[in-house]
Design a protein around this motif. Structure first.
Motif, PDB file in Angstrom:
ATOM      1  N   SER A 174       0.837  -1.201   0.000  1.00  8.61           N
ATOM      2  CA  SER A 174       0.000   0.000   0.000  1.00  8.61           C
ATOM      3  C   SER A 174       0.870   1.250   0.000  1.00  8.61           C
ATOM      4  O   SER A 174       0.607   2.213  -0.729  1.00  8.61           O
ATOM      5  CB  SER A 174      -0.906   0.006   1.235  1.00  8.61           C
ATOM      6  N   ALA A 175       1.921   1.231   0.821  1.00  8.36           N
ATOM      7  CA  ALA A 175       2.821   2.380   0.915  1.00  8.36           C
ATOM      8  C   ALA A 175       3.568   2.612  -0.396  1.00  8.36           C
ATOM      9  O   ALA A 175       3.679   3.746  -0.874  1.00  8.36           O
ATOM     10  CB  ALA A 175       3.816   2.165   2.060  1.00  8.36           C
ATOM     11  N   ILE A 194       0.939  10.270   5.893  1.00  7.99           N
ATOM     12  CA  ILE A 194      -0.150   9.367   5.510  1.00  7.99           C
ATOM     13  C   ILE A 194       0.118   7.991   6.097  1.00  7.99           C
ATOM     14  O   ILE A 194       1.183   7.402   5.862  1.00  7.99           O
ATOM     15  CB  ILE A 194      -0.246   9.234   3.977  1.00  7.99           C
ATOM     16  N   CYS A 195      -0.823   7.480   6.850  1.00 12.47           N
ATOM     17  CA  CYS A 195      -0.690   6.150   7.441  1.00 12.47           C
ATOM     18  C   CYS A 195      -1.551   5.176   6.641  1.00 12.47           C
ATOM     19  O   CYS A 195      -2.719   5.465   6.363  1.00 12.47           O
ATOM     20  CB  CYS A 195      -1.149   6.183   8.898  1.00 12.47           C
ATOM     21  N   VAL A 196      -0.975   4.041   6.258  1.00 12.29           N
ATOM     22  CA  VAL A 196      -1.707   3.060   5.459  1.00 12.29           C
ATOM     23  C   VAL A 196      -1.845   1.730   6.198  1.00 12.29           C
ATOM     24  O   VAL A 196      -0.946   1.297   6.899  1.00 12.29           O
ATOM     25  CB  VAL A 196      -1.019   2.818   4.094  1.00 12.29           C
ATOM     26  N   ASP A 197      -3.013   1.115   6.039  1.00 10.44           N
ATOM     27  CA  ASP A 197      -3.272  -0.227   6.571  1.00 10.44           C
ATOM     28  C   ASP A 197      -3.069  -0.299   8.086  1.00 10.44           C
ATOM     29  O   ASP A 197      -2.587  -1.300   8.600  1.00 10.44           O
ATOM     30  CB  ASP A 197      -2.365  -1.249   5.863  1.00 10.44           C
ATOM     31  N   CYS A 198      -3.429   0.741   8.773  1.00  9.84           N
ATOM     32  CA  CYS A 198      -3.184   0.804  10.218  1.00  9.84           C
ATOM     33  C   CYS A 198      -4.473   1.224  10.919  1.00  9.84           C
ATOM     34  O   CYS A 198      -4.975   2.322  10.685  1.00  9.84           O
ATOM     35  CB  CYS A 198      -2.059   1.798  10.506  1.00  9.84           C
ATOM     36  N   SER A 199      -4.989   0.374  11.783  1.00 13.01           N
ATOM     37  CA  SER A 199      -6.273   0.639  12.423  1.00 13.01           C
ATOM     38  C   SER A 199      -6.183   1.577  13.611  1.00 13.01           C
ATOM     39  O   SER A 199      -7.145   2.252  13.958  1.00 13.01           O
ATOM     40  CB  SER A 199      -6.907  -0.675  12.884  1.00 13.01           C
ATOM     41  N   GLY A 229     -13.897  -3.576   6.455  1.00 13.88           N
ATOM     42  CA  GLY A 229     -14.223  -4.918   5.994  1.00 13.88           C
ATOM     43  C   GLY A 229     -13.765  -5.258   4.597  1.00 13.88           C
ATOM     44  O   GLY A 229     -13.959  -6.391   4.148  1.00 13.88           O
ATOM     45  N   TRP A 230     -13.179  -4.302   3.883  1.00 15.49           N
ATOM     46  CA  TRP A 230     -12.675  -4.610   2.537  1.00 15.49           C
ATOM     47  C   TRP A 230     -11.486  -5.566   2.636  1.00 15.49           C
ATOM     48  O   TRP A 230     -10.858  -5.707   3.685  1.00 15.49           O
ATOM     49  CB  TRP A 230     -12.283  -3.333   1.812  1.00 15.49           C
ATOM     50  N   SER A 231     -11.154  -6.193   1.540  1.00 16.04           N
ATOM     51  CA  SER A 231     -10.146  -7.257   1.547  1.00 16.04           C
ATOM     52  C   SER A 231      -8.764  -6.786   1.965  1.00 16.04           C
ATOM     53  O   SER A 231      -8.007  -7.526   2.590  1.00 16.04           O
ATOM     54  CB  SER A 231     -10.050  -7.878   0.150  1.00 16.04           C
ATOM     55  N   SER A 232      -8.433  -5.550   1.630  1.00 16.42           N
ATOM     56  CA  SER A 232      -7.063  -5.072   1.833  1.00 16.42           C
ATOM     57  C   SER A 232      -7.016  -3.560   1.683  1.00 16.42           C
ATOM     58  O   SER A 232      -7.922  -2.959   1.092  1.00 16.42           O
ATOM     59  CB  SER A 232      -6.127  -5.706   0.790  1.00 16.42           C
ATOM     60  N   CYS A 233      -5.947  -2.985   2.188  1.00 17.44           N
ATOM     61  CA  CYS A 233      -5.750  -1.549   1.982  1.00 17.44           C
ATOM     62  C   CYS A 233      -5.428  -1.272   0.519  1.00 17.44           C
ATOM     63  O   CYS A 233      -5.771  -0.220  -0.011  1.00 17.44           O
ATOM     64  CB  CYS A 233      -4.617  -1.046   2.882  1.00 17.44           C
ATOM     65  N   CYS A 234      -4.792  -2.232  -0.147  1.00 16.62           N
ATOM     66  CA  CYS A 234      -4.494  -2.063  -1.569  1.00 16.62           C
ATOM     67  C   CYS A 234      -5.774  -1.941  -2.387  1.00 16.62           C
ATOM     68  O   CYS A 234      -5.837  -1.175  -3.360  1.00 16.62           O
ATOM     69  CB  CYS A 234      -3.642  -3.232  -2.070  1.00 16.62           C
ATOM     70  N   GLU A 235      -6.808  -2.680  -2.004  1.00 17.57           N
ATOM     71  CA  GLU A 235      -8.093  -2.554  -2.702  1.00 17.57           C
ATOM     72  C   GLU A 235      -8.681  -1.167  -2.461  1.00 17.57           C
ATOM     73  O   GLU A 235      -9.222  -0.538  -3.383  1.00 17.57           O
ATOM     74  CB  GLU A 235      -9.075  -3.621  -2.213  1.00 17.57           C
ATOM     75  N   VAL A 236      -8.569  -0.669  -1.237  1.00 13.23           N
ATOM     76  CA  VAL A 236      -9.062   0.667  -0.905  1.00 13.23           C
ATOM     77  C   VAL A 236      -8.359   1.717  -1.756  1.00 13.23           C
ATOM     78  O   VAL A 236      -8.990   2.618  -2.321  1.00 13.23           O
ATOM     79  CB  VAL A 236      -8.843   0.969   0.597  1.00 13.23           C
ATOM     80  N   ILE A 237      -7.043   1.599  -1.869  1.00 17.02           N
ATOM     81  CA  ILE A 237      -6.255   2.564  -2.636  1.00 17.02           C
ATOM     82  C   ILE A 237      -6.618   2.505  -4.118  1.00 17.02           C
ATOM     83  O   ILE A 237      -6.753   3.542  -4.779  1.00 17.02           O
ATOM     84  CB  ILE A 237      -4.750   2.313  -2.421  1.00 17.02           C
ATOM     85  N   THR A 262       2.231  -4.276  -7.590  1.00 17.60           N
ATOM     86  CA  THR A 262       2.321  -3.962  -6.172  1.00 17.60           C
ATOM     87  C   THR A 262       0.958  -4.038  -5.504  1.00 17.60           C
ATOM     88  O   THR A 262       0.791  -4.651  -4.447  1.00 17.60           O
ATOM     89  CB  THR A 262       2.926  -2.559  -5.975  1.00 17.60           C
ATOM     90  N   LEU A 263      -0.044  -3.408  -6.110  1.00 15.37           N
ATOM     91  CA  LEU A 263      -1.391  -3.439  -5.549  1.00 15.37           C
ATOM     92  C   LEU A 263      -1.954  -4.861  -5.516  1.00 15.37           C
ATOM     93  O   LEU A 263      -2.582  -5.277  -4.535  1.00 15.37           O
ATOM     94  CB  LEU A 263      -2.318  -2.539  -6.373  1.00 15.37           C
ATOM     95  N   TYR A 264      -1.701  -5.619  -6.572  1.00 16.07           N
ATOM     96  CA  TYR A 264      -2.207  -6.990  -6.627  1.00 16.07           C
ATOM     97  C   TYR A 264      -1.578  -7.848  -5.534  1.00 16.07           C
ATOM     98  O   TYR A 264      -2.250  -8.675  -4.906  1.00 16.07           O
ATOM     99  CB  TYR A 264      -1.936  -7.609  -8.000  1.00 16.07           C
TER     100      TYR A 264
END
Length: 320
Positions: free
Chosen positions: A32-33, A80-85, A125-133, A150-152
């Motif tokens: 994601s980063a 920017i923080c990614v994939d971090c709850s 609930g989405w599969s991944s942060c990469c999907e969100v991006i 990278t996203l895949y």
């Protein structure tokens, strides 16, 4: 203005931009980063990526050309923080840098995200942060082979190769779009994960030999010590994949791998295939995090006390 408009505006005005990943980075947070760095580059700006430590070799195989920072005295215009709850999932050094930034953003997909940044884009609930991006930026960026790969990679790894319950039609839509630009990425996955090396086989063998069952065989726990990794010639990260095997044992609702990561310090990986269990509840009680079916944390203390503490929390979750 919506989130994308605000993000674009702040990026174009910024001189110094930093991207942050969570502790004990997995494929999704690093990918994601790296993907976001590429997207920001398309906007005409440079950025740097912060990690708590060097990513594992299995991750670096997909992003080998990237450079990562662990600390800095600089003050950034945008962080920017990614994939971090939760902000607690940043390392202490990274947290100081993140909080000192003028503008803060949070891109994530975890159900328990605490919306800790000034601007938050969270698709729970989405599969991944990469999907969100991908879906956030798909109409304003140009996909290329590296960005798509990278996203895949982050998506594929975080949805358990499309087997986790977080996999939806949108996940497959995203994967399909990315594969058009990186059709050979699946061959790379087989080379990295489909072929088991001699050393990886040995550490897996040791992990199986250590397995014990608890709570009427509903919980399976494997323990790997530092000497196991040293004698098998593999890094600690190789040990956590054992939980993917254990979760498929009939009757097992929670599988756990405990890997020694220092004196009286243990990295915990939790997995389940059961709809009745939410592993993030267990991880949170130990200041960890993750997803309903895949979570992790770090515990300190004597191994017997660590095991007992985990069993206690597993019992609490199962009884719910």
């Amino acid at each position: 203005m919506n989130f994308l408009q605000i993000f674009t505006q702040k990026i174009k005005k910024a001189n110094k931009i930093a991207i942050f990943t969570h502790k004990d980075s997995d494929h999704d947070t690093i990918c994601s980063a790296v993907a976001l760095k590429d997207i920001i580059k398309q906007m005409g700006k440079n950025s740097v990526i912060f990690v708590d430590k060097k990513p594992s070799e299995s991750i670096l195989k997909f992003v080998s050309k990237e450079k990562f920072l662990t600390t800095s005295d600089e003050i950034f215009d945008v962080a920017i923080c990614v994939d971090c709850s939760n902000i607690k999932r940043l390392s202490d050094d990274n947290l100081k840098v993140f909080l000192s930034a003028t503008e803060t953003f949070n891109l994530d997909h975890h159900q328990d995200n605490s919306f800790f940044a000034k601007y938050n884009h969270v698709q729970k609930g989405w599969s991944s942060c990469c999907e969100v991006i991908y879906f956030l930026f798909k109409d304003v960026i140009k996909l290329n082979k590296y960005l798509a790969s990278t996203l895949y990679t982050g998506l594929f790894m975080d949805c358990g190769a499309f087997t986790y319950s977080s996999t939806t039609d949108k996940t497959h839509e995203c994967a399909s779009a990315l594969l058009k630009f990186a059709p050979k990425i699946k061959e790379k996955f087989f080379a990295c994960f489909g072929v088991l090396g001699q050393e990886e086989f040995l550490i897996t063998q040791r992990a199986f030999q250590s397995v014990k069952f608890y709570l009427n065989n509903q919980v399976a726990i494997s323990v790997l010590m530092t000497k196991d990794f040293q004698e098998c010639g593999v890094p600690r990260e190789k040990g956590k994949f054992i939980v993917s095997y254990l979760q498929n044992v009939a009757g097992v609702k929670i599988s756990i791998n405990i890997s020694e990561d220092g004196k009286n310090e243990w990295r915990i990986s939790l997995r389940t295939t059961s709809d009745e269990v939410d592993l993030s509840n267990i991880a949170h009680r130990f200041n960890g995090g993750g997803h309903k079916r895949a979570s992790g944390c770090t515990l300190k203390g004597d191994i017997k006390k660590v095991v007992n503490a985990l069993i206690k929390e597993c019992k609490r979750e199962l009884e719910k």
